[in-house]
Motif scaffolding. Sequence first.
Motif, PDB file in Angstrom:
ATOM      1  N   LYS A   1       0.794  -1.015  -0.024  1.00  0.00           N
ATOM      2  CA  LYS A   1       0.035  -0.073   0.089  1.00  0.00           C
ATOM      3  C   LYS A   1       0.841   1.389  -0.095  1.00  0.00           C
ATOM      4  O   LYS A   1       1.528   1.536   1.080  1.00  0.00           O
ATOM      5  CB  LYS A   1      -0.900   0.098   1.302  1.00  0.00           C
ATOM      6  CG  LYS A   1      -1.946  -0.865   1.215  1.00  0.00           C
ATOM      7  CD  LYS A   1      -2.943  -0.918   2.376  1.00  0.00           C
ATOM      8  CE  LYS A   1      -3.691  -2.194   2.613  1.00  0.00           C
ATOM      9  NZ  LYS A   1      -4.879  -2.469   1.580  1.00  0.00           N
ATOM     10  N   GLU A   2       0.950   1.893  -1.114  1.00  0.00           N
ATOM     11  CA  GLU A   2       1.556   3.237  -0.969  1.00  0.00           C
ATOM     12  C   GLU A   2       1.014   4.397  -0.448  1.00  0.00           C
ATOM     13  O   GLU A   2      -0.329   4.554  -0.297  1.00  0.00           O
ATOM     14  CB  GLU A   2       1.788   3.611  -2.631  1.00  0.00           C
ATOM     15  CG  GLU A   2       3.026   3.661  -2.974  1.00  0.00           C
ATOM     16  CD  GLU A   2       3.401   3.957  -4.629  1.00  0.00           C
ATOM     17  OE1 GLU A   2       3.177   5.275  -4.712  1.00  0.00           O
ATOM     18  OE2 GLU A   2       3.683   3.138  -5.260  1.00  0.00           O
ATOM     19  N   ILE A   3       1.799   5.130   0.104  1.00  0.00           N
ATOM     20  CA  ILE A   3       0.945   6.339   0.973  1.00  0.00           C
ATOM     21  C   ILE A   3       0.350   7.292  -0.114  1.00  0.00           C
ATOM     22  O   ILE A   3       1.135   7.362  -1.119  1.00  0.00           O
ATOM     23  CB  ILE A   3       2.438   7.046   1.658  1.00  0.00           C
ATOM     24  CG1 ILE A   3       2.673   6.538   2.999  1.00  0.00           C
ATOM     25  CG2 ILE A   3       1.611   8.484   1.948  1.00  0.00           C
ATOM     26  CD1 ILE A   3       2.016   6.630   4.278  1.00  0.00           C
ATOM     27  N   ASP A   4      -0.813   7.660   0.022  1.00  0.00           N
ATOM     28  CA  ASP A   4      -1.330   8.420  -0.782  1.00  0.00           C
ATOM     29  C   ASP A   4      -1.434   9.905  -0.318  1.00  0.00           C
ATOM     30  O   ASP A   4      -1.558  10.217   0.944  1.00  0.00           O
ATOM     31  CB  ASP A   4      -3.032   8.088  -1.025  1.00  0.00           C
ATOM     32  CG  ASP A   4      -3.868   8.974  -1.697  1.00  0.00           C
ATOM     33  OD1 ASP A   4      -3.663   8.804  -2.936  1.00  0.00           O
ATOM     34  OD2 ASP A   4      -4.697   9.785  -1.056  1.00  0.00           O
ATOM     35  N   LEU A   5      -0.998  10.968  -1.239  1.00  0.00           N
ATOM     36  CA  LEU A   5      -0.659  12.485  -0.693  1.00  0.00           C
ATOM     37  C   LEU A   5      -2.097  13.012   0.000  1.00  0.00           C
ATOM     38  O   LEU A   5      -1.886  13.760   0.864  1.00  0.00           O
ATOM     39  CB  LEU A   5      -0.070  13.075  -1.909  1.00  0.00           C
ATOM     40  CG  LEU A   5       1.189  12.696  -2.238  1.00  0.00           C
ATOM     41  CD1 LEU A   5       1.814  13.652  -3.356  1.00  0.00           C
ATOM     42  CD2 LEU A   5       2.195  12.925  -1.046  1.00  0.00           C
ATOM     43  N   LYS A   6      -3.164  12.571  -0.455  1.00  0.00           N
ATOM     44  CA  LYS A   6      -4.396  13.192   0.052  1.00  0.00           C
ATOM     45  C   LYS A   6      -4.727  12.468   1.259  1.00  0.00           C
ATOM     46  O   LYS A   6      -5.763  12.839   2.046  1.00  0.00           O
ATOM     47  CB  LYS A   6      -5.575  12.984  -0.875  1.00  0.00           C
ATOM     48  CG  LYS A   6      -5.474  13.915  -2.152  1.00  0.00           C
ATOM     49  CD  LYS A   6      -6.638  14.369  -2.607  1.00  0.00           C
ATOM     50  CE  LYS A   6      -6.333  15.257  -3.719  1.00  0.00           C
ATOM     51  NZ  LYS A   6      -5.997  15.190  -5.315  1.00  0.00           N
ATOM     52  N   ASN A   7      -3.907  11.334   1.728  1.00  0.00           N
ATOM     53  CA  ASN A   7      -4.334  10.712   3.057  1.00  0.00           C
ATOM     54  C   ASN A   7      -3.207  10.367   3.640  1.00  0.00           C
ATOM     55  O   ASN A   7      -3.035   9.091   3.952  1.00  0.00           O
ATOM     56  CB  ASN A   7      -5.339   9.594   2.567  1.00  0.00           C
ATOM     57  CG  ASN A   7      -6.596   9.715   2.113  1.00  0.00           C
ATOM     58  OD1 ASN A   7      -7.531   9.785   2.783  1.00  0.00           O
ATOM     59  ND2 ASN A   7      -6.857   9.594   0.683  1.00  0.00           N
ATOM     60  N   ILE A   8      -2.506  11.289   3.885  1.00  0.00           N
ATOM     61  CA  ILE A   8      -1.013  11.043   4.511  1.00  0.00           C
ATOM     62  C   ILE A   8      -1.534  11.045   6.183  1.00  0.00           C
ATOM     63  O   ILE A   8      -2.090  11.767   6.823  1.00  0.00           O
ATOM     64  CB  ILE A   8      -0.095  12.146   4.469  1.00  0.00           C
ATOM     65  CG1 ILE A   8       0.203  12.390   3.132  1.00  0.00           C
ATOM     66  CG2 ILE A   8       1.218  12.166   5.291  1.00  0.00           C
ATOM     67  CD1 ILE A   8       1.289  13.438   2.761  1.00  0.00           C
ATOM     68  N   PRO A   9      -1.120  10.004   6.965  1.00  0.00           N
ATOM     69  CA  PRO A   9      -1.300   9.509   8.274  1.00  0.00           C
ATOM     70  C   PRO A   9      -0.442  11.080   8.852  1.00  0.00           C
ATOM     71  O   PRO A   9       0.758  11.078   8.583  1.00  0.00           O
ATOM     72  CB  PRO A   9      -0.593   8.375   8.656  1.00  0.00           C
ATOM     73  CG  PRO A   9      -0.531   7.610   7.243  1.00  0.00           C
ATOM     74  CD  PRO A   9      -0.463   8.713   6.079  1.00  0.00           C
ATOM     75  N   THR A  10      -1.231  11.649   9.842  1.00  0.00           N
ATOM     76  CA  THR A  10      -0.641  12.716  10.654  1.00  0.00           C
ATOM     77  C   THR A  10      -1.113  12.712  12.006  1.00  0.00           C
ATOM     78  O   THR A  10      -2.068  11.923  12.369  1.00  0.00           O
ATOM     79  CB  THR A  10      -0.744  14.045   9.971  1.00  0.00           C
ATOM     80  OG1 THR A  10      -2.389  14.263   9.977  1.00  0.00           O
ATOM     81  CG2 THR A  10      -0.216  14.412   8.705  1.00  0.00           C
ATOM     82  N   PHE A  11      -0.364  13.256  12.827  1.00  0.00           N
ATOM     83  CA  PHE A  11      -0.562  13.068  14.539  1.00  0.00           C
ATOM     84  C   PHE A  11      -0.859  14.413  15.130  1.00  0.00           C
ATOM     85  O   PHE A  11      -0.083  15.354  14.719  1.00  0.00           O
ATOM     86  CB  PHE A  11       0.427  12.204  14.877  1.00  0.00           C
ATOM     87  CG  PHE A  11       0.695  10.805  14.604  1.00  0.00           C
ATOM     88  CD1 PHE A  11      -0.212   9.831  15.165  1.00  0.00           C
ATOM     89  CD2 PHE A  11       1.116  10.608  13.270  1.00  0.00           C
ATOM     90  CE1 PHE A  11      -0.206   8.549  14.417  1.00  0.00           C
ATOM     91  CE2 PHE A  11       1.108   9.327  12.590  1.00  0.00           C
ATOM     92  CZ  PHE A  11       0.481   8.379  13.390  1.00  0.00           C
ATOM     93  N   ASP A  12      -1.703  14.713  15.989  1.00  0.00           N
ATOM     94  CA  ASP A  12      -1.718  15.761  17.053  1.00  0.00           C
ATOM     95  C   ASP A  12      -0.880  15.207  18.249  1.00  0.00           C
ATOM     96  O   ASP A  12      -0.664  13.991  18.466  1.00  0.00           O
ATOM     97  CB  ASP A  12      -2.973  16.294  17.224  1.00  0.00           C
ATOM     98  CG  ASP A  12      -3.925  15.246  17.820  1.00  0.00           C
ATOM     99  OD1 ASP A  12      -3.499  14.565  18.846  1.00  0.00           O
ATOM    100  OD2 ASP A  12      -5.129  15.598  17.586  1.00  0.00           O
TER     101      ASP A  12
END
Length: 236
Positions: free
Chosen positions: A119-130
């Motif tokens: 599964k490639e990282i999708d630029l519109k669905n990049i995992p991010t964290f707060d």
Amino acid sequence: MANSRFEYVKGFEQHTTLLPQSFIVIRLDGRGFHKISSFYEFDKPNDIRALKLSNAAAKNVCSAIKDVFVAFGESDEYSFILKPDTQLFNRREDKLVSTFVSLYTANYIHLWSKFFPDKEIDLKNIPTFDGRAVIYPNVQIVKDYLSWRFVDTHINNLYNTTFWALVLKGGLSTKQAEEKLKGSLSSDKNEILFKEFGINYNDELEIFKKGSLIYKGEIVHVDVYKKIDEFFKDYL
Ligand code: DGT
Ligand code: MG
Ligand code: MG
Ligand code: MG
Ligand code: MG
């Protein structure tokens, strides 16, 4: 640095210095992981690849920042507990939180392909964290903090395991499963799992039931509150 007439703008910066001689807990949480987990088709309710990825990222954070003495992760969150006498960034909250968030996120993205090779990282669905920092002024409260996250893992996992068994194996709609579990006790959920699906909850993976704790460079899955004194023995 040369003084210029523009220098005064620095005076607008605001810094919070966290209370000395107290435990700093930095908790990171995945942003919109409801959507992220569905976009990347994480297994329900637990995706072992995602959990191992978050553990690997957290382990690298612990290696990079030696003042973390224990960390605990479950679902899309990770808590890092710093030694009470840490002087990292002079205990400046903004520096601490932003550094943990970026270190963890960078590692998570860097390690992604190792755990999700297909599964490639999708630029519109990049995992991010707060992230947030919370101060706990004594050992008892920070022990309770860790126990709280542990108990939360257990309660959520028992619920989610039963919920998704009802939906994926029992053919109920999510709404029906929710209705069925409303007001149910732990014993009811254990019974549904066993009687309707032949699942013994005790046989579920430890990492799912107990979350992951990093202590002295090792990842363990244990009953946190039973071993809590061991983790805090240097501070008793
Ligand atoms: P937030 O934190 O307010 O930005 O929003 P969310 O959506 O991240 O909400 P949160 O953090 O309360 O809940 C975590 C979500 O991530 C929840 O919808 C379940 C999902 N999630 C976490 N780990 C897994 C997993 O291993 N498998 C699946 N299928 N979902 C997971
Ligand atoms: Mg959140
Ligand atoms: Mg989240
Ligand atoms: Mg969460
Ligand atoms: Mg700089």
